[in-house]
Motif scaffolding. Structure first.
Motif: not given
Length: 120
Positions: A60-80
Motif C-alpha cells: 500500500e502506497f502512503k503518499n508522502p507527496c500528494p502535491d506531486l503524485i496523483a496516483t501510484v498503481e502497483v502491479e502484482e509483478s512489481g511494476g508501477m
C-alpha cells in the motif's frame, strides 16, 4: 543506492532552480519528476523485497507527496506507474533482478519533461 543518488540530484536541481532567474514549465516538470522518484523510494524498497522473495507484490502506497503524485498503481509483478498531480507526468518503473539485487528500469512521458534519471 538509487535513493541517495536521487536525493542528491533533487537537491542539486533545487539549488539550480534558485539560481535561475526564469524557469519554464519543462524545467519545473523535470524537477518534479525527480522529486516523484524520491517520494516513491520507500515504496520501491518494499516492492524490491517482495520481488526478491519471489512473492506476489502487494503493498500500500502512503503518499508522502500528494502535491506531486496523483496516483501510484502497483502491479502484482512489481511494476508501477506513477502519475503526476501538479505536472502532467507519467513514470513507469519496472523491477529488474540482476545478481540478487533489484534495478529499476524507468521510462517517463512526456519524455522532454522527465528527469534524465528516467530515460534508458
Amino acid at each position: 543506492m538509487i535513493s541517495r543518488w536521487i536525493v542528491g540530484v533533487v537537491l542539486l536541481f533545487g539549488i539550480l532552480l534558485m539560481l535561475l532567474p526564469d524557469t519554464d514549465e519543462k524545467s519545473l516538470a523535470k524537477i518534479a519528476s525527480a522529486s516523484m522518484l524520491m517520494c516513491s523510494s520507500h515504496l520501491r524498497e518494499q516492492v524490491a523485497l517482495q520481488v526478491l522473495s519471489d512473492e506476489t507484490v502487494s503493498v500500500e502506497f502512503k503518499n508522502p507527496c500528494p502535491d506531486l503524485i496523483a496516483t501510484v498503481e502497483v502491479e502484482e509483478s512489481g511494476g508501477m506507474v506513477i502519475t503526476g498531480n501538479t505536472h502532467p507526468l507519467m513514470i513507469r518503473l519496472i523491477p529488474v533482478v540482476e545478481e540478487g539485487k533489484v534495478r529499476w528500469s524507468c521510462r517517463g512521458e512526456p519524455a522532454a519533461m522527465v528527469t534524465n534519471l528516467c530515460k534508458e
